[in-house]
Design a protein around this motif. Structure first.
Motif, short mmCIF file in Angstrom:
data_model
loop_
_atom_site.label_atom_id
_atom_site.label_comp_id
_atom_site.label_asym_id
_atom_site.label_seq_id
_atom_site.Cartn_x
_atom_site.Cartn_y
_atom_site.Cartn_z
N ALA A 90 -6.95 1.74 -0.98
CA ALA A 90 -7.98 0.43 -0.54
C ALA A 90 -7.13 -0.79 -0.65
O ALA A 90 -5.96 -0.87 -0.98
N ASP A 91 -7.55 -1.73 -0.14
CA ASP A 91 -6.97 -3.02 0.05
C ASP A 91 -7.87 -4.16 -0.61
O ASP A 91 -9.11 -3.95 -0.08
N PHE A 92 -7.54 -4.99 -1.24
CA PHE A 92 -8.27 -5.99 -1.96
C PHE A 92 -8.68 -6.94 -0.81
O PHE A 92 -9.62 -7.82 -1.19
N LYS A 93 -8.07 -7.30 0.17
CA LYS A 93 -8.88 -8.20 1.19
C LYS A 93 -9.65 -7.33 1.96
O LYS A 93 -10.18 -7.99 3.07
N GLU A 121 -8.63 8.18 -8.92
CA GLU A 121 -7.32 7.65 -8.88
C GLU A 121 -7.24 6.59 -7.81
O GLU A 121 -7.37 7.00 -6.75
N TRP A 122 -6.75 5.41 -8.22
CA TRP A 122 -6.50 4.17 -7.02
C TRP A 122 -5.23 4.54 -6.52
O TRP A 122 -4.12 4.75 -7.47
N ARG A 123 -5.11 4.23 -5.16
CA ARG A 123 -3.62 3.92 -4.48
C ARG A 123 -3.87 2.52 -3.69
O ARG A 123 -4.70 2.36 -3.06
N ASN A 124 -2.80 1.82 -4.17
CA ASN A 124 -2.89 0.48 -3.45
C ASN A 124 -2.42 0.75 -2.11
O ASN A 124 -1.51 1.48 -1.65
N PHE A 125 -3.18 0.28 -1.05
CA PHE A 125 -2.98 0.51 0.37
C PHE A 125 -3.14 -0.95 1.11
O PHE A 125 -4.27 -0.89 1.85
N GLY A 138 -0.26 -7.39 -7.98
CA GLY A 138 -1.00 -8.00 -9.11
C GLY A 138 -1.90 -7.00 -9.85
O GLY A 138 -1.88 -7.04 -11.18
N ALA A 139 -2.59 -6.09 -9.15
CA ALA A 139 -3.30 -5.14 -9.66
C ALA A 139 -2.67 -4.06 -10.48
O ALA A 139 -2.90 -3.69 -11.66
N TRP A 140 -1.19 -3.77 -9.97
CA TRP A 140 -0.25 -2.93 -10.66
C TRP A 140 0.02 -3.60 -12.02
O TRP A 140 -0.02 -3.09 -13.28
N ALA A 141 0.47 -5.00 -11.86
CA ALA A 141 0.82 -5.72 -13.01
C ALA A 141 -0.21 -5.68 -14.14
O ALA A 141 0.04 -5.52 -15.46
N ALA A 142 -1.42 -6.16 -13.63
CA ALA A 142 -2.61 -6.07 -14.60
C ALA A 142 -2.57 -4.69 -15.26
O ALA A 142 -2.91 -4.55 -16.47
N VAL A 198 3.74 0.16 -5.38
CA VAL A 198 2.92 -0.20 -4.16
C VAL A 198 3.22 0.58 -2.79
O VAL A 198 2.44 1.27 -2.24
N ALA A 199 4.34 0.42 -2.75
CA ALA A 199 5.22 1.27 -1.34
C ALA A 199 5.06 2.53 -1.31
O ALA A 199 4.72 3.28 -0.30
N LYS A 200 4.94 3.35 -2.70
CA LYS A 200 4.82 4.49 -2.63
C LYS A 200 3.28 5.02 -2.45
O LYS A 200 3.19 6.01 -1.76
#
Length: 271
Positions: A90-93, A121-125, A138-142, A198-200
Motif C-alpha cells: 500500500a501507499d499512504f497517498k 504484514e505491511w509492505r511499503n509500496f 516515515g512509516a518505517w522510521a516510526a 522501502v526499496a525491498k
C-alpha cells in the motif's frame, strides 16, 4: 488508470517468483484495472473479488512463501505463527488504501488478529512519487520506535492525504503518532536503512506483478483493491481451514506479535 509516477520499467524485475506468478500477476493487474478504469464508480467502490469455496483455488504456494513471519517485524501485527498471513502492499497517498485502513482493517484485526488466526504484514509500496516515498520512509522510521501502526492511523485519517506528505508534515504525523524521539525519527527518515527497507518492499510488490494499491496476498491468494470485508473474511476463513487441514499453522512457533497495537486504517486501488 493512474500511472505510478516513480515507476522505472528498466529497473523493475516483474514476475520474480516463477512462471506460475504470471497468472497471479494477471489477476492482480486485471482487478486493479477494473478498480481504477475510466467509468469506475466515483464512490470508490471496487468490483467484488470472487473467493472460491475451494480453499486451494486461486492460491499460489510461491506467493505464500513471501510471508516473513519475523517476530521482530515492526511493520506487522499478530502472532508470528498465525495460520493465516495477510500481506498488504500500500501507499499512504492512495485513497482506496485509506478506505481499507479505516473501514475494514480494524474489523479484521478485532475478529482475526486478536484471536490468533491472522497476522498482517505491511509492505511499503510507494507508487505516487516523492511524497509517497517520504511517507513510506516515515512509516518505517516510526516503526523503529514501535509507533508504526499509530503513524499508519494518523496518515490514513480522513483528510490526511490532502495535506500532503512533505517532511514537515510527516514529522507532524510522527508527533501525532506518539514518536518520542523526533530527532532520531528525522535521522532515520533520511537514512539508508529506511531507503533500503522501502526499496525491498517496493521491488517485491513489482515482482509479483502488482501495479496499483492496495494489493493483498492471503496465504498466497492475490486480492486487488479495497474489497468489501466479506471478501477478506471468506479468504481468511478458507486459508485458516486449509491450514488446519494440512497442519501448517505457522512456520516458527514464536507467538510474539509484530509491532504494538494496530490502530489500523483502510485503503483500495491507486487513486
Amino acid at each position: 488508470m493512474p500511472t505510478p509516477k516513480n515507476t522505472k520499467p528498466s529497473s523493475r524485475k516483474p514476475l520474480l517468483y516463477g512462471a506460475v506468478i504470471v497468472v497471479a500477476a494477471a489477476l492482480l493487474g486485471f482487478a486493479s484495472y477494473k478498480a481504477t478504469a475510466p467509468g469506475s464508480s466515483s464512490a470508490g467502490t471496487t468490483p467484488t473479488a470472487e473467493v472460491s469455496g475451494d480453499p486451494q483455488a486461486g492460491v499460489y504456494p510461491e506467493l505464500a512463501k513471501l510471508a516473513r513471519r519475523d517476530a521482530d517485524d515492526k511493520l506487522a501485527v499478530g502472532r508470528a505463527d498465525a495460520p493465516v498471513v495477510l500481506i498488504e502492499y500500500a501507499d499512504f497517498k492512495c485513497g482506496y488504501c485509506g478506505k481499507f485502513a479505516r473501514d475494514t482493517e480494524p474489523e479484521l484485526i478485532k475478529e482475526y488478529v486478536e484471536d490468533g488466526t491472522l497476522r498482517i504484514e505491511w509492505r511499503n509500496f510507494p507508487i505516487f512519487g516523492e511524497e509517497s516515498e517520504t511517507a513510506a520512509r516515515g512509516a518505517w522510521a516510526a516503526g523503529q520506535q514501535d509507533r508504526f501502526w499509530e503513524f499508519h492511523a494518523a496518515a490514513y485519517a480522513e483528510g490526511a492525504k490532502e495535506k500532503g506528505f512533505g517532511k514537515d508534515r510527516v514529522k507532524a504525523l510522527a508527533q501525532e503518532a506518539g514518536v518520542k524521539d523526533l530527532a532520531r525519527f528525522m535521522k532515520d527518515l533520511d537514512g539508508e536503512a529506511a531507503r533500503a527497507a522501502v526499496a525491498k518492499d517496493q521491488e517485491q510488490g513489482y515482482g509479483i506483478g502488482a501495479t496499483s494499491t492496495p494489493s493483498f496476498l492471503i496465504n498466497g491468494r492475490p486480492i486487488a483493491g479495497a474489497q468489501p470485508k466479506e471478501t477478506f473474511t471468506q479468504a481468511i476463513e478458507a486459508a485458516a481451514e486449509q491450514a488446519k487441514t494440512t497442519g501448517n499453522a505457522g512456520a516458527t512457533g514464536d507467538t510474539t506479535t509484530g509491532s504494538g497495537d494496530a490502530s489500523a486504517d483502510s485503503g483500495d486501488s491507486a487513486k
